[in-house]
Design a protein around this motif. Sequence first.
Motif: not given
Length: 176
Positions: A88, A128, A132, A135, A144, A148
Amino acid sequence: MGTWKTRGLRGSALEEYINYSNEKYREAGLALIQKIPTPITPIDIDKSTRHITLAYFDKKSTVDYIGAVQGIPVCFDAKECATSGFSLANVHEHQFKFMCEFEKQGGVAFLIIFFKSLDKIMYVPLSDLKVFMDRMYTCGKKSFKFEELNLEYEIPKKGDIIVHYLESLSLYLSDK
């Protein structure tokens, strides 16, 4: 302000394929998508080749592409990763914020990610990506896995369109 002194930032194979796909979409009247150039200030130019060898980024860029598909405003960023996991850290906070603001204005924002090790290209909707990112902010997980993702959103190669993302976009819009 960042500095650019590499030949590696001149564009990726994925972007070349997307640019070609966008041209085919334009010719067919399906979409009008433009590549957004990253604004730079040249500092040093090789006079013999007229290539920029040193430059500064003027400001943070937003996303790689913006335009309209059949009247729907879209923006997206193209990313590549070498493994089956996506960090990310590749999505900068200002890019994520821009995509969220874009959707608040009625547009559709997403990522196109090429997982090189799997030879798969995925459409990743902002909804989506938000999961992520949330999270990451709450649990600290900074990546991720390919598994997923919604595998229905794999972007196919169709005819001479190598990155035929309009099918995945259409599927996503019908799922909403």
